[in-house]
Scaffold this motif. Structure first.
Motif, PDB file in Angstrom:
ATOM      1  N   HIS A  69      53.881 114.500  14.483  1.00 26.71           N
ATOM      2  CA  HIS A  69      55.012 113.585  14.639  1.00 26.71           C
ATOM      3  C   HIS A  69      55.088 113.048  16.068  1.00 26.71           C
ATOM      4  O   HIS A  69      55.219 113.822  17.012  1.00 26.71           O
ATOM      5  CB  HIS A  69      56.308 114.329  14.287  1.00 26.71           C
ATOM      6  CG  HIS A  69      57.536 113.514  14.499  1.00 26.71           C
ATOM      7  ND1 HIS A  69      57.862 112.452  13.684  1.00 26.71           N
ATOM      8  CD2 HIS A  69      58.518 113.597  15.431  1.00 26.71           C
ATOM      9  CE1 HIS A  69      58.988 111.922  14.112  1.00 26.71           C
ATOM     10  NE2 HIS A  69      59.407 112.590  15.158  1.00 26.71           N
ATOM     11  N   LEU A  83      53.824 115.934  18.248  1.00 28.04           N
ATOM     12  CA  LEU A  83      54.139 117.321  17.933  1.00 28.04           C
ATOM     13  C   LEU A  83      53.323 117.763  16.729  1.00 28.04           C
ATOM     14  O   LEU A  83      53.196 117.018  15.753  1.00 28.04           O
ATOM     15  CB  LEU A  83      55.629 117.462  17.637  1.00 28.04           C
ATOM     16  CG  LEU A  83      56.590 116.771  18.608  1.00 28.04           C
ATOM     17  CD1 LEU A  83      58.030 117.002  18.188  1.00 28.04           C
ATOM     18  CD2 LEU A  83      56.350 117.229  20.035  1.00 28.04           C
ATOM     19  N   TYR A 138      57.201 119.152  13.031  1.00 27.21           N
ATOM     20  CA  TYR A 138      58.559 118.918  13.496  1.00 27.21           C
ATOM     21  C   TYR A 138      59.519 118.977  12.321  1.00 27.21           C
ATOM     22  O   TYR A 138      59.288 118.349  11.282  1.00 27.21           O
ATOM     23  CB  TYR A 138      58.661 117.557  14.179  1.00 27.21           C
ATOM     24  CG  TYR A 138      60.021 117.236  14.735  1.00 27.21           C
ATOM     25  CD1 TYR A 138      60.604 118.042  15.704  1.00 27.21           C
ATOM     26  CD2 TYR A 138      60.730 116.130  14.285  1.00 27.21           C
ATOM     27  CE1 TYR A 138      61.861 117.747  16.224  1.00 27.21           C
ATOM     28  CE2 TYR A 138      61.976 115.828  14.799  1.00 27.21           C
ATOM     29  CZ  TYR A 138      62.537 116.643  15.762  1.00 27.21           C
ATOM     30  OH  TYR A 138      63.778 116.354  16.266  1.00 27.21           O
ATOM     31  N   LYS A 144      65.853 120.304  14.487  1.00 27.68           N
ATOM     32  CA  LYS A 144      65.378 119.934  15.828  1.00 27.68           C
ATOM     33  C   LYS A 144      64.468 121.025  16.393  1.00 27.68           C
ATOM     34  O   LYS A 144      64.649 121.518  17.491  1.00 27.68           O
ATOM     35  CB  LYS A 144      66.546 119.636  16.763  1.00 27.68           C
ATOM     36  CG  LYS A 144      67.307 118.371  16.359  1.00 27.68           C
ATOM     37  CD  LYS A 144      68.324 117.969  17.376  1.00 27.68           C
ATOM     38  CE  LYS A 144      67.616 117.124  18.411  1.00 27.68           C
ATOM     39  NZ  LYS A 144      68.520 116.512  19.374  1.00 27.68           N
ATOM     40  N   CYS A 158      60.391 122.011  17.037  1.00 29.72           N
ATOM     41  CA  CYS A 158      58.997 121.616  17.177  1.00 29.72           C
ATOM     42  C   CYS A 158      58.145 122.877  17.040  1.00 29.72           C
ATOM     43  O   CYS A 158      58.444 123.895  17.663  1.00 29.72           O
ATOM     44  CB  CYS A 158      58.790 120.982  18.550  1.00 29.72           C
ATOM     45  SG  CYS A 158      57.073 120.917  19.094  1.00 29.72           S
ATOM     46  N   GLU A 209      54.340 124.256  17.577  1.00 33.27           N
ATOM     47  CA  GLU A 209      53.040 123.984  18.173  1.00 33.27           C
ATOM     48  C   GLU A 209      52.097 125.135  17.837  1.00 33.27           C
ATOM     49  O   GLU A 209      52.437 126.303  18.030  1.00 33.27           O
ATOM     50  CB  GLU A 209      53.162 123.838  19.689  1.00 33.27           C
ATOM     51  CG  GLU A 209      53.887 122.584  20.131  1.00 33.27           C
ATOM     52  CD  GLU A 209      53.158 121.312  19.749  1.00 33.27           C
ATOM     53  OE1 GLU A 209      51.938 121.218  20.020  1.00 33.27           O
ATOM     54  OE2 GLU A 209      53.788 120.415  19.179  1.00 33.27           O
ATOM     55  N   LEU A 260      60.842 118.422  25.919  1.00 31.40           N
ATOM     56  CA  LEU A 260      61.421 118.529  24.580  1.00 31.40           C
ATOM     57  C   LEU A 260      62.775 119.234  24.618  1.00 31.40           C
ATOM     58  O   LEU A 260      63.737 118.780  24.000  1.00 31.40           O
ATOM     59  CB  LEU A 260      60.453 119.263  23.642  1.00 31.40           C
ATOM     60  CG  LEU A 260      59.178 118.482  23.302  1.00 31.40           C
ATOM     61  CD1 LEU A 260      58.143 119.389  22.668  1.00 31.40           C
ATOM     62  CD2 LEU A 260      59.496 117.296  22.407  1.00 31.40           C
ATOM     63  N   ILE A 264      65.465 119.791  21.669  1.00 34.60           N
ATOM     64  CA  ILE A 264      64.485 120.236  20.681  1.00 34.60           C
ATOM     65  C   ILE A 264      63.960 121.610  21.067  1.00 34.60           C
ATOM     66  O   ILE A 264      63.462 121.811  22.177  1.00 34.60           O
ATOM     67  CB  ILE A 264      63.330 119.220  20.564  1.00 34.60           C
ATOM     68  CG1 ILE A 264      63.896 117.882  20.094  1.00 34.60           C
ATOM     69  CG2 ILE A 264      62.243 119.740  19.621  1.00 34.60           C
ATOM     70  CD1 ILE A 264      62.936 116.734  20.182  1.00 34.60           C
ATOM     71  N   CYS A 301      64.168 127.561  10.459  1.00 36.97           N
ATOM     72  CA  CYS A 301      64.717 126.199  10.429  1.00 36.97           C
ATOM     73  C   CYS A 301      65.932 126.088   9.511  1.00 36.97           C
ATOM     74  O   CYS A 301      66.723 125.157   9.661  1.00 36.97           O
ATOM     75  CB  CYS A 301      63.649 125.210  10.023  1.00 36.97           C
ATOM     76  SG  CYS A 301      62.387 124.976  11.291  1.00 36.97           S
TER      77      CYS A 301
END
Length: 123
Positions: free
Chosen positions: A50, A57, A60, A65, A67, A69, A91, A96, A121
């Motif tokens: 994204h 990213l 995401y 919000k 991220c 990785e 970020l 984020i 999330c």
């Protein structure tokens, strides 16, 4: 707001989108494994590769919000740790949360990593 409160989408720079598309087509093996798991569920929506500001990213979750990785060994070499720290700070300054996961953990158990991310999330 004159438009009834509707969100105005951010203007995407073509280089962001082009780069993100290229990265989607060339995802690393851990990213592929994790994406397969994330897209099979319907509880939380994730985007892969994204574009956001000067970065793309890995994954995401816009609603949370967050991220995500996936860090391979290259993230430990040269100036990459400093670049990662600068990226994370950029970020975070935009609200984020950044979650970094070693690629080896994803390769070992993509379904468990995906489930943990989904639960995270959903909070």
């Amino acid at each position: 707001m004159a438009d009834g409160g509707a969100k105005v989408p951010r203007k995407k720079q073509q280089r962001d989108v082009t780069r993100a598309r290229r990265l989607r087509a060339n995802m690393s093996l851990p990213e592929v494994f994790l994406w397969r798991e994330l897209r099979q569920q319907d509880r939380v929506k994730f985007r892969r590769q994204h574009p956001l500001g000067p970065y793309v990213l890995d994954f995401y979750c816009a609603d949370a919000k967050v991220c995500i990785e996936i860090d391979g060994i290259s993230h430990d070499m040269g100036d990459q740790p400093q670049r990662d720290a600068e990226r994370d700070e950029w970020l975070r300054s935009r609200g984020i949360e950044v979650t970094r996961i070693p690629a080896t953990e994803v390769l070992h158990s993509p379904s468990q990593i995906a489930e943990a991310l989904i639960r995270h999330c959903q909070r």
